[in-house]
Design a protein around this motif. Structure first.
Motif, mmCIF file in Angstrom:
data_model
loop_
_atom_site.group_PDB
_atom_site.id
_atom_site.type_symbol
_atom_site.label_atom_id
_atom_site.label_comp_id
_atom_site.label_asym_id
_atom_site.label_seq_id
_atom_site.Cartn_x
_atom_site.Cartn_y
_atom_site.Cartn_z
ATOM 1 N N ASN A 227 20.479 -7.159 39.316
ATOM 2 C CA ASN A 227 19.489 -8.040 39.927
ATOM 3 C C ASN A 227 19.934 -8.605 41.266
ATOM 4 O O ASN A 227 19.085 -8.906 42.125
ATOM 5 C CB ASN A 227 19.136 -9.182 38.977
ATOM 6 C CG ASN A 227 18.144 -8.752 37.910
ATOM 7 O OD1 ASN A 227 16.950 -8.678 38.159
ATOM 8 N ND2 ASN A 227 18.625 -8.459 36.723
ATOM 9 N N VAL A 228 21.229 -8.785 41.457
ATOM 10 C CA VAL A 228 21.705 -9.319 42.742
ATOM 11 C C VAL A 228 22.005 -8.207 43.734
ATOM 12 O O VAL A 228 22.249 -8.469 44.916
ATOM 13 C CB VAL A 228 22.971 -10.197 42.565
ATOM 14 C CG1 VAL A 228 22.666 -11.376 41.675
ATOM 15 C CG2 VAL A 228 24.147 -9.389 42.018
ATOM 16 N N ASN A 229 21.985 -6.971 43.280
ATOM 17 C CA ASN A 229 22.276 -5.836 44.147
ATOM 18 C C ASN A 229 21.013 -5.453 44.930
ATOM 19 O O ASN A 229 20.048 -4.938 44.377
ATOM 20 C CB ASN A 229 22.755 -4.648 43.298
ATOM 21 C CG ASN A 229 23.238 -3.502 44.160
ATOM 22 O OD1 ASN A 229 23.632 -3.690 45.305
ATOM 23 N ND2 ASN A 229 23.200 -2.302 43.607
ATOM 24 N N ILE A 230 21.005 -5.730 46.231
ATOM 25 C CA ILE A 230 19.838 -5.456 47.078
ATOM 26 C C ILE A 230 19.951 -4.047 47.650
ATOM 27 O O ILE A 230 20.792 -3.767 48.517
ATOM 28 C CB ILE A 230 19.752 -6.491 48.221
ATOM 29 C CG1 ILE A 230 19.732 -7.912 47.650
ATOM 30 C CG2 ILE A 230 18.512 -6.235 49.089
ATOM 31 C CD1 ILE A 230 19.832 -9.000 48.692
ATOM 32 N N LYS A 231 19.119 -3.143 47.171
ATOM 33 C CA LYS A 231 19.206 -1.729 47.553
ATOM 34 C C LYS A 231 19.007 -1.516 49.047
ATOM 35 O O LYS A 231 19.647 -0.650 49.651
ATOM 36 C CB LYS A 231 18.187 -0.919 46.760
ATOM 37 C CG LYS A 231 18.490 -0.826 45.278
ATOM 38 C CD LYS A 231 17.480 0.064 44.573
ATOM 39 C CE LYS A 231 17.822 0.169 43.084
ATOM 40 N NZ LYS A 231 16.846 1.030 42.367
ATOM 41 N N SER A 232 18.130 -2.290 49.651
ATOM 42 C CA SER A 232 17.837 -2.105 51.072
ATOM 43 C C SER A 232 19.025 -2.471 51.969
ATOM 44 O O SER A 232 19.074 -2.072 53.129
ATOM 45 C CB SER A 232 16.615 -2.941 51.473
ATOM 46 O OG SER A 232 16.874 -4.325 51.262
ATOM 47 N N ARG A 233 19.968 -3.245 51.410
ATOM 48 C CA ARG A 233 21.137 -3.658 52.195
ATOM 49 C C ARG A 233 22.403 -2.918 51.753
ATOM 50 O O ARG A 233 23.509 -3.317 52.091
ATOM 51 C CB ARG A 233 21.341 -5.163 52.071
ATOM 52 C CG ARG A 233 20.144 -5.969 52.554
ATOM 53 C CD ARG A 233 20.421 -7.458 52.550
ATOM 54 N NE ARG A 233 21.463 -7.813 53.498
ATOM 55 C CZ ARG A 233 21.904 -9.049 53.690
ATOM 56 N NH1 ARG A 233 21.387 -10.042 52.980
ATOM 57 N NH2 ARG A 233 22.860 -9.311 54.551
ATOM 58 N N LYS A 234 22.210 -1.853 51.035
ATOM 59 C CA LYS A 234 23.344 -1.091 50.531
ATOM 60 C C LYS A 234 24.118 -0.434 51.676
ATOM 61 O O LYS A 234 23.540 0.223 52.539
ATOM 62 C CB LYS A 234 22.856 -0.014 49.547
ATOM 63 C CG LYS A 234 23.968 0.756 48.873
ATOM 64 C CD LYS A 234 23.402 1.735 47.856
ATOM 65 C CE LYS A 234 24.513 2.505 47.161
ATOM 66 N NZ LYS A 234 23.967 3.455 46.154
ATOM 67 N N ASN A 235 25.452 -0.652 51.677
ATOM 68 C CA ASN A 235 26.326 -0.061 52.696
ATOM 69 C C ASN A 235 27.485 0.620 51.970
ATOM 70 O O ASN A 235 28.517 0.004 51.699
ATOM 71 C CB ASN A 235 26.845 -1.144 53.652
ATOM 72 C CG ASN A 235 27.618 -0.569 54.823
ATOM 73 O OD1 ASN A 235 28.222 0.502 54.713
ATOM 74 N ND2 ASN A 235 27.614 -1.285 55.934
#
Length: 257
Positions: A227-235
């Motif tokens: 839930n805290v893992n934001i896919k759009s900000r994945k690096n």
């Protein structure tokens, strides 16, 4: 041509120091120090079995401490724990230099052996810190917190104090599956333990023995992580830089139940 002498020891630090003792006692000028588990493919050699004796090891180490600084002693031990092939001979060479010099606790990095030992010690030190950061305990039904690891270097002796201080109120076991031994804390002391049958603490056996509390915690943590893992900000590149993939196996969020 005189055959070269190979000194075989049990793989322990005390055993290595006993090899140094024998090299001086028998005036062996250029021995090859090797663990018993390592095979010998060299011709024209004489093999000597070195028996580990605590008193002899202590005499060698006491003499080395008189000639070196505390940092040198720490780096020396870390380099031994690296288990890099041939490191024992580099350490012996450095010990000979240390014993031959006048007492001077300044570190001489122009000495090739000191430089190599320092470089290897830094590598071992980094692995130590990573183990301290990435070890994850899992609670079993009998109330024991267990973690399995497989570090690049033999760093378990270096992480004892960290976990003893940080988890002093619970029983725990950290087991090195590569070297087949572990450190166990019983709320009073830490001791070294071995398992002849590694299946006793395999991943499958551990999962079958998780406490209900552990299972609930892992499910809760995985839910939180997703839930805290934001896919759009994945690096991915940055993620791997801070958390190399070889450490993922220790992390609950990377391994679902």
């Amino acid at each position: 041509m005189n055959p070269q002498t190979i000194l075989l020891y049990d793989g322990t630090f005390d055993g290595f120091l006993c090899c140094v003792f024998m090299a001086y006692e028998q005036k062996i000028s250029d021995p090859i120090i090797r663990k018993e588990s390592q095979t010998n493919n060299q011709l024209f050699t004489v093999t000597e079995q070195v028996i580990t004796q605590k008193d002899k090891a202590q005499r060698v180490w006491a003499g080395f401490k008189k000639k070196t600084s505390l940092n040198e002693q720490r780096d020396f031990f870390k380099a031994f724990l690296s288990e890099i092939k041939g490191v024992e001979n580099t350490l012996l060479s450095y010990m000979r230099s240390a014993f031959a010099k006048e007492v001077n606790k300044n570190i001489d990095f122009s000495n090739k052996d000191i430089l190599k030992i320092s470089q290897v010690a830094r590598m071992v030190g980094r692995e130590k810190h990573r183990m301290e950061a990435f070890v994850r305990f899992q609670l079993t039904k009998d109330g024991l917190y267990v973690a399995t690891v497989s570090p690049d270097f033999n760093v378990l002796p270096l992480i004892i104090h960290h976990f003893e201080d940080r988890y002093a109120d619970q029983k725990w076991l950290i087991f090195d599956t590569t070297r087949k031994y572990g450190i166990y804390y019983d709320l009073n002391f830490v001791e070294i333990i071995t398992f002849e049958d590694l299946t006793g603490i395999s991943t499958k056996i551990l999962k079958d023995n998780y406490s209900d509390q552990e299972i609930d915690f892992q499910k809760l943590w995985n839910t939180y992580y997703k839930n805290v893992n934001i896919k759009s900000r994945k690096n991915t590149k940055l993620h791997l830089q801070h958390l190399p993939k070889r450490y993922w196996k220790y992390l609950i969020e990377k391994n679902t139940l």
